[in-house]
Design a protein around this motif. Structure first.
Motif, PDB file in Angstrom:
ATOM      1  N   PRO A  40       0.807  -1.233   0.000  1.00  0.00           N
ATOM      2  CA  PRO A  40       0.000   0.000   0.000  1.00  0.00           C
ATOM      3  C   PRO A  40       0.836   1.278   0.000  1.00  0.00           C
ATOM      4  O   PRO A  40       0.503   2.236  -0.702  1.00  0.00           O
ATOM      5  N   LEU A  41       1.937   1.296   0.756  1.00  0.00           N
ATOM      6  CA  LEU A  41       2.765   2.498   0.782  1.00  0.00           C
ATOM      7  C   LEU A  41       3.493   2.725  -0.537  1.00  0.00           C
ATOM      8  O   LEU A  41       3.640   3.867  -0.981  1.00  0.00           O
ATOM      9  N   ASN A  42       3.938   1.660  -1.196  1.00  0.00           N
ATOM     10  CA  ASN A  42       4.542   1.805  -2.518  1.00  0.00           C
ATOM     11  C   ASN A  42       3.516   2.315  -3.524  1.00  0.00           C
ATOM     12  O   ASN A  42       3.835   3.142  -4.384  1.00  0.00           O
ATOM     13  N   SER A  43       2.294   1.829  -3.426  1.00  0.00           N
ATOM     14  CA  SER A  43       1.236   2.294  -4.335  1.00  0.00           C
ATOM     15  C   SER A  43       0.938   3.779  -4.112  1.00  0.00           C
ATOM     16  O   SER A  43       0.826   4.541  -5.078  1.00  0.00           O
ATOM     17  N   ILE A  44       0.818   4.170  -2.855  1.00  0.00           N
ATOM     18  CA  ILE A  44       0.557   5.576  -2.542  1.00  0.00           C
ATOM     19  C   ILE A  44       1.713   6.451  -3.029  1.00  0.00           C
ATOM     20  O   ILE A  44       1.498   7.541  -3.575  1.00  0.00           O
ATOM     21  N   SER A  45       2.933   5.971  -2.859  1.00  0.00           N
ATOM     22  CA  SER A  45       4.100   6.742  -3.303  1.00  0.00           C
ATOM     23  C   SER A  45       4.112   6.912  -4.813  1.00  0.00           C
ATOM     24  O   SER A  45       4.426   7.996  -5.324  1.00  0.00           O
ATOM     25  N   CYS A  46       3.774   5.858  -5.558  1.00  0.00           N
ATOM     26  CA  CYS A  46       3.730   5.961  -7.025  1.00  0.00           C
ATOM     27  C   CYS A  46       2.635   6.914  -7.473  1.00  0.00           C
ATOM     28  O   CYS A  46       2.841   7.719  -8.391  1.00  0.00           O
ATOM     29  N   ILE A  47       1.483   6.855  -6.815  1.00  0.00           N
ATOM     30  CA  ILE A  47       0.398   7.783  -7.143  1.00  0.00           C
ATOM     31  C   ILE A  47       0.822   9.220  -6.837  1.00  0.00           C
ATOM     32  O   ILE A  47       0.540  10.141  -7.610  1.00  0.00           O
ATOM     33  N   TRP A  48       1.536   9.425  -5.727  1.00  0.00           N
ATOM     34  CA  TRP A  48       2.011  10.766  -5.375  1.00  0.00           C
ATOM     35  C   TRP A  48       2.986  11.293  -6.416  1.00  0.00           C
ATOM     36  O   TRP A  48       2.930  12.474  -6.784  1.00  0.00           O
ATOM     37  N   VAL A  49       3.902  10.464  -6.892  1.00  0.00           N
ATOM     38  CA  VAL A  49       4.878  10.895  -7.897  1.00  0.00           C
ATOM     39  C   VAL A  49       4.157  11.318  -9.176  1.00  0.00           C
ATOM     40  O   VAL A  49       4.489  12.342  -9.779  1.00  0.00           O
ATOM     41  N   ILE A  50       3.157  10.557  -9.588  1.00  0.00           N
ATOM     42  CA  ILE A  50       2.392  10.904 -10.789  1.00  0.00           C
ATOM     43  C   ILE A  50       1.623  12.212 -10.573  1.00  0.00           C
ATOM     44  O   ILE A  50       1.650  13.118 -11.420  1.00  0.00           O
ATOM     45  N   PHE A  51       0.951  12.334  -9.431  1.00  0.00           N
ATOM     46  CA  PHE A  51       0.190  13.540  -9.125  1.00  0.00           C
ATOM     47  C   PHE A  51       1.090  14.775  -9.076  1.00  0.00           C
ATOM     48  O   PHE A  51       0.783  15.816  -9.656  1.00  0.00           O
ATOM     49  N   PHE A  52       2.223  14.652  -8.381  1.00  0.00           N
ATOM     50  CA  PHE A  52       3.150  15.759  -8.237  1.00  0.00           C
ATOM     51  C   PHE A  52       3.740  16.169  -9.583  1.00  0.00           C
ATOM     52  O   PHE A  52       3.918  17.356  -9.865  1.00  0.00           O
ATOM     53  N   GLY A  53       4.024  15.176 -10.450  1.00  0.00           N
ATOM     54  CA  GLY A  53       4.528  15.480 -11.786  1.00  0.00           C
ATOM     55  C   GLY A  53       3.520  16.251 -12.618  1.00  0.00           C
ATOM     56  O   GLY A  53       3.879  17.185 -13.344  1.00  0.00           O
ATOM     57  N   VAL A  54       2.265  15.882 -12.505  1.00  0.00           N
ATOM     58  CA  VAL A  54       1.213  16.590 -13.251  1.00  0.00           C
ATOM     59  C   VAL A  54       1.048  18.012 -12.714  1.00  0.00           C
ATOM     60  O   VAL A  54       0.947  18.967 -13.490  1.00  0.00           O
ATOM     61  N   ILE A  55       1.044  18.159 -11.406  1.00  0.00           N
ATOM     62  CA  ILE A  55       0.885  19.484 -10.808  1.00  0.00           C
ATOM     63  C   ILE A  55       2.028  20.409 -11.220  1.00  0.00           C
ATOM     64  O   ILE A  55       1.825  21.589 -11.510  1.00  0.00           O
ATOM     65  N   LEU A  56       3.256  19.888 -11.257  1.00  0.00           N
ATOM     66  CA  LEU A  56       4.394  20.729 -11.613  1.00  0.00           C
ATOM     67  C   LEU A  56       4.440  21.084 -13.097  1.00  0.00           C
ATOM     68  O   LEU A  56       5.193  21.967 -13.489  1.00  0.00           O
ATOM     69  N   CYS A  57       3.656  20.403 -13.925  1.00  0.00           N
ATOM     70  CA  CYS A  57       3.614  20.723 -15.356  1.00  0.00           C
ATOM     71  C   CYS A  57       2.541  21.759 -15.696  1.00  0.00           C
ATOM     72  O   CYS A  57       2.497  22.247 -16.822  1.00  0.00           O
ATOM     73  N   ILE A  58       1.699  22.086 -14.747  1.00  0.00           N
ATOM     74  CA  ILE A  58       0.630  23.050 -15.004  1.00  0.00           C
ATOM     75  C   ILE A  58       1.220  24.461 -15.028  1.00  0.00           C
ATOM     76  O   ILE A  58       2.003  24.821 -14.150  1.00  0.00           O
ATOM     77  N   PRO A  59       0.862  25.270 -16.019  1.00  0.00           N
ATOM     78  CA  PRO A  59       1.348  26.662 -16.049  1.00  0.00           C
ATOM     79  C   PRO A  59       0.851  27.445 -14.844  1.00  0.00           C
ATOM     80  O   PRO A  59      -0.231  27.190 -14.311  1.00  0.00           O
ATOM     81  N   SER A  60       1.645  28.408 -14.413  1.00  0.00           N
ATOM     82  CA  SER A  60       1.302  29.148 -13.194  1.00  0.00           C
ATOM     83  C   SER A  60       0.413  30.367 -13.449  1.00  0.00           C
ATOM     84  O   SER A  60      -0.081  30.960 -12.491  1.00  0.00           O
ATOM     85  N   VAL A  61       0.242  30.763 -14.696  1.00  0.00           N
ATOM     86  CA  VAL A  61      -0.606  31.913 -14.999  1.00  0.00           C
ATOM     87  C   VAL A  61      -1.640  31.524 -16.054  1.00  0.00           C
ATOM     88  O   VAL A  61      -1.461  30.585 -16.799  1.00  0.00           O
ATOM     89  N   SER A  62      -2.705  32.300 -16.071  1.00  0.00           N
ATOM     90  CA  SER A  62      -3.743  32.081 -17.064  1.00  0.00           C
ATOM     91  C   SER A  62      -4.145  33.439 -17.615  1.00  0.00           C
ATOM     92  O   SER A  62      -4.298  34.393 -16.846  1.00  0.00           O
TER      93      SER A  62
END
Length: 100
Positions: A40-62
């Motif tokens: 479960p902790l490895n699964s949560i960690s992999c989901i976090w890495v994917i989520f964090f990667g997506v969040i960091l790719c979002i532009p900061s201005v609109s």
């Protein structure tokens, strides 16, 4: 900066993902073991890495323009694509040496 953070997180997450997919019970246990919580902790960690990667790719201005675009995803995909092409074209595998 976000491309570097994404790359570091992916490098931390890849061994966890490989452990979840391929080697669950084959590896010997070390001095520190999570026991039943490891999957479960490895699964949560992999989901976090994917989520964090997506969040960091979002532009900061609109609205997004070429000068305000977050180019991290383009750069990471470009480098990964070039790496895969280079690997398929030039990787020969391990070289055997025969000593007589």
């Amino acid at each position: 900066m976000s491309a570097a953070v994404i790359s570091i997180n992916v490098s931390y997450g890849l061994p966890l993902l490989c452990r979840l997919i391929w080697v669950r019970g084959d590896m010997p246990k070390g001095p520190f073991n999570l026991g039943k919580l490891s999957i479960p902790l490895n699964s949560i960690s992999c989901i976090w890495v994917i989520f964090f990667g997506v969040i960091l790719c979002i532009p900061s201005v609109s609205p997004v323009a070429a000068d305000t675009m977050n180019w991290a995803s383009v750069m990471i995909c470009g480098i990964m694509g070039l790496s895969v092409i280079f690997w398929f074209k030039s990787y020969k595998g391990p070289v055997e040496t025969n000593e007589e």
